[in-house]
Design a protein around this motif. Structure first.
Motif, PDB file in Angstrom:
ATOM      1  N   ASN A   1      25.104  -9.096  -4.111  1.00 17.34           N
ATOM      2  CA  ASN A   1      25.861  -9.265  -5.341  1.00 17.34           C
ATOM      3  C   ASN A   1      24.920  -9.159  -6.539  1.00 17.34           C
ATOM      4  O   ASN A   1      24.241 -10.099  -6.886  1.00 17.34           O
ATOM      5  CB  ASN A   1      26.569 -10.627  -5.317  1.00 17.34           C
ATOM      6  N   LYS A   2      24.865  -7.992  -7.147  1.00 17.83           N
ATOM      7  CA  LYS A   2      23.996  -7.718  -8.297  1.00 17.83           C
ATOM      8  C   LYS A   2      22.528  -7.973  -7.982  1.00 17.83           C
ATOM      9  O   LYS A   2      21.775  -8.463  -8.825  1.00 17.83           O
ATOM     10  CB  LYS A   2      24.425  -8.556  -9.499  1.00 17.83           C
ATOM     11  N   GLN A   3      22.105  -7.669  -6.767  1.00 17.12           N
ATOM     12  CA  GLN A   3      20.696  -7.814  -6.407  1.00 17.12           C
ATOM     13  C   GLN A   3      20.301  -6.748  -5.396  1.00 17.12           C
ATOM     14  O   GLN A   3      21.145  -6.188  -4.717  1.00 17.12           O
ATOM     15  CB  GLN A   3      20.404  -9.207  -5.856  1.00 17.12           C
ATOM     16  N   ILE A   4      19.016  -6.478  -5.331  1.00 15.65           N
ATOM     17  CA  ILE A   4      18.443  -5.539  -4.373  1.00 15.65           C
ATOM     18  C   ILE A   4      17.365  -6.282  -3.614  1.00 15.65           C
ATOM     19  O   ILE A   4      16.504  -6.915  -4.217  1.00 15.65           O
ATOM     20  CB  ILE A   4      17.818  -4.317  -5.075  1.00 15.65           C
ATOM     21  N   LYS A   5      17.404  -6.233  -2.278  1.00 15.44           N
ATOM     22  CA  LYS A   5      16.357  -6.831  -1.453  1.00 15.44           C
ATOM     23  C   LYS A   5      15.618  -5.723  -0.728  1.00 15.44           C
ATOM     24  O   LYS A   5      16.232  -4.816  -0.171  1.00 15.44           O
ATOM     25  CB  LYS A   5      16.933  -7.797  -0.418  1.00 15.44           C
ATOM     26  N   LEU A   6      14.287  -5.788  -0.749  1.00 13.71           N
ATOM     27  CA  LEU A   6      13.445  -4.854  -0.021  1.00 13.71           C
ATOM     28  C   LEU A   6      12.858  -5.610   1.158  1.00 13.71           C
ATOM     29  O   LEU A   6      12.154  -6.594   0.977  1.00 13.71           O
ATOM     30  CB  LEU A   6      12.332  -4.315  -0.918  1.00 13.71           C
ATOM     31  N   ILE A   7      13.132  -5.128   2.360  1.00 14.49           N
ATOM     32  CA  ILE A   7      12.668  -5.785   3.574  1.00 14.49           C
ATOM     33  C   ILE A   7      11.669  -4.876   4.262  1.00 14.49           C
ATOM     34  O   ILE A   7      11.995  -3.754   4.633  1.00 14.49           O
ATOM     35  CB  ILE A   7      13.855  -6.112   4.505  1.00 14.49           C
ATOM     36  N   PRO A   8      10.416  -5.341   4.414  1.00 15.79           N
ATOM     37  CA  PRO A   8       9.381  -4.497   5.026  1.00 15.79           C
ATOM     38  C   PRO A   8       9.776  -4.053   6.433  1.00 15.79           C
ATOM     39  O   PRO A   8      10.293  -4.850   7.220  1.00 15.79           O
ATOM     40  CB  PRO A   8       8.157  -5.409   5.076  1.00 15.79           C
TER      41      PRO A   8
ATOM     42  N   SER B   1       9.212 -12.574   5.212  1.00 16.54           N
ATOM     43  CA  SER B   1      10.095 -12.789   4.101  1.00 16.54           C
ATOM     44  C   SER B   1      10.394 -11.467   3.401  1.00 16.54           C
ATOM     45  O   SER B   1       9.610 -10.546   3.425  1.00 16.54           O
ATOM     46  CB  SER B   1       9.473 -13.772   3.107  1.00 16.54           C
ATOM     47  N   SER B   2      11.557 -11.413   2.759  1.00 15.42           N
ATOM     48  CA  SER B   2      11.926 -10.197   2.045  1.00 15.42           C
ATOM     49  C   SER B   2      11.356 -10.234   0.645  1.00 15.42           C
ATOM     50  O   SER B   2      11.056 -11.284   0.096  1.00 15.42           O
ATOM     51  CB  SER B   2      13.442 -10.050   2.001  1.00 15.42           C
ATOM     52  N   THR B   3      11.238  -9.071   0.063  1.00 11.20           N
ATOM     53  CA  THR B   3      10.768  -8.929  -1.306  1.00 11.20           C
ATOM     54  C   THR B   3      11.969  -8.587  -2.143  1.00 11.20           C
ATOM     55  O   THR B   3      12.612  -7.579  -1.932  1.00 11.20           O
ATOM     56  CB  THR B   3       9.727  -7.790  -1.373  1.00 11.20           C
TER      57      THR B   3
ATOM     58  N   LYS C   1       0.843  -1.194   0.000  1.00 10.56           N
ATOM     59  CA  LYS C   1       0.000   0.000   0.000  1.00 10.56           C
ATOM     60  C   LYS C   1       0.880   1.247   0.000  1.00 10.56           C
ATOM     61  O   LYS C   1       2.022   1.212   0.470  1.00 10.56           O
ATOM     62  CB  LYS C   1      -0.889   0.025   1.255  1.00 10.56           C
ATOM     63  N   PRO C   2       0.347   2.384  -0.489  1.00 11.57           N
ATOM     64  CA  PRO C   2       1.107   3.638  -0.407  1.00 11.57           C
ATOM     65  C   PRO C   2       1.515   3.907   1.037  1.00 11.57           C
ATOM     66  O   PRO C   2       0.718   3.734   1.957  1.00 11.57           O
ATOM     67  CB  PRO C   2       0.108   4.685  -0.904  1.00 11.57           C
ATOM     68  N   GLY C   3       2.750   4.258   1.222  1.00 12.21           N
ATOM     69  CA  GLY C   3       3.257   4.537   2.568  1.00 12.21           C
ATOM     70  C   GLY C   3       3.989   3.361   3.192  1.00 12.21           C
ATOM     71  O   GLY C   3       4.686   3.525   4.196  1.00 12.21           O
ATOM     72  N   ASP C   4       3.853   2.132   2.642  1.00 16.20           N
ATOM     73  CA  ASP C   4       4.615   1.000   3.160  1.00 16.20           C
ATOM     74  C   ASP C   4       6.100   1.323   3.003  1.00 16.20           C
ATOM     75  O   ASP C   4       6.532   1.861   1.985  1.00 16.20           O
ATOM     76  CB  ASP C   4       4.287  -0.291   2.397  1.00 16.20           C
ATOM     77  N   GLU C   5       6.886   0.997   4.021  1.00 15.71           N
ATOM     78  CA  GLU C   5       8.302   1.325   4.007  1.00 15.71           C
ATOM     79  C   GLU C   5       9.148   0.062   4.008  1.00 15.71           C
ATOM     80  O   GLU C   5       8.760  -0.962   4.574  1.00 15.71           O
ATOM     81  CB  GLU C   5       8.659   2.182   5.226  1.00 15.71           C
ATOM     82  N   PHE C   6      10.337   0.160   3.381  1.00 17.83           N
ATOM     83  CA  PHE C   6      11.231  -0.971   3.254  1.00 17.83           C
ATOM     84  C   PHE C   6      12.658  -0.562   3.569  1.00 17.83           C
ATOM     85  O   PHE C   6      13.063   0.565   3.304  1.00 17.83           O
ATOM     86  CB  PHE C   6      11.212  -1.518   1.820  1.00 17.83           C
ATOM     87  N   GLU C   7      13.417  -1.491   4.105  1.00 19.55           N
ATOM     88  CA  GLU C   7      14.860  -1.335   4.228  1.00 19.55           C
ATOM     89  C   GLU C   7      15.438  -1.882   2.928  1.00 19.55           C
ATOM     90  O   GLU C   7      14.991  -2.918   2.424  1.00 19.55           O
ATOM     91  CB  GLU C   7      15.386  -2.140   5.408  1.00 19.55           C
ATOM     92  N   ILE C   8      16.422  -1.184   2.353  1.00 24.81           N
ATOM     93  CA  ILE C   8      17.046  -1.624   1.113  1.00 24.81           C
ATOM     94  C   ILE C   8      18.366  -2.297   1.463  1.00 24.81           C
ATOM     95  O   ILE C   8      19.216  -1.704   2.125  1.00 24.81           O
ATOM     96  CB  ILE C   8      17.303  -0.438   0.163  1.00 24.81           C
TER      97      ILE C   8
END
Length: 126
Positions: free
Chosen positions: A108-115, A122-124, A97-104
């Motif tokens: 190695n050549k990847q990006i993980k978004l962690i709520p 689980s991470s996205t 939803k708008p406003g959901d925040e993630f840690e970036i």
């Protein structure tokens, strides 16, 4: 959250109550970061349509289609300004939803978004 025949039976059992109470009673609620309640009408109506046999363009693997029936491409590119677009279809599939925040987190050549502060364990990955 109720689904399928259980959802249809509960809706019939509850009868004439408010829409908010109906969605709440069927389990389509979550808690916002500030502790208040979020009633998930969209997820409820999608589950209700699915229980009635209406296909919403989502296959058995959970992949949806965009406008005009296009399939999700599962690829993206960095835009001219350096932004990386994920797209509404993907955020909808993850119920973001708008406003959901993630840690970036960078790997190695990847990006993980962690709520942040959510119930999601689980991470996205993007």
């Amino acid at each position: 959250m109720l689904t399928g025949s259980d959802l249809l039976a509960k809706v019939k059992e509850l009868g004439d109550i408010s829409k908010s109470e109906l969605v709440r009673e069927c389990g389509y609620v979550s808690t916002k970061k500030d502790g208040s309640e979020r009633i998930n009408f969209t997820a409820f109506y999608e589950a209700l349509l699915s229980a009635k046999g209406v296909n919403l363009g989502i296959d058995s693997a959970g992949r949806g289609t965009g406008k005009g029936g296009r399939k999700l491409s599962h690829t993206t590119k960095v835009q001219f300004n350096g932004n990386l677009m994920v797209g509404k279809a993907y955020t909808a599939m993850l119920d973001l939803k708008p406003g959901d925040e993630f840690e970036i987190k960078l790997g190695n050549k990847q990006i993980k978004l962690i709520p942040l502060g959510g119930e999601k364990e689980s991470s996205t990955e993007v």
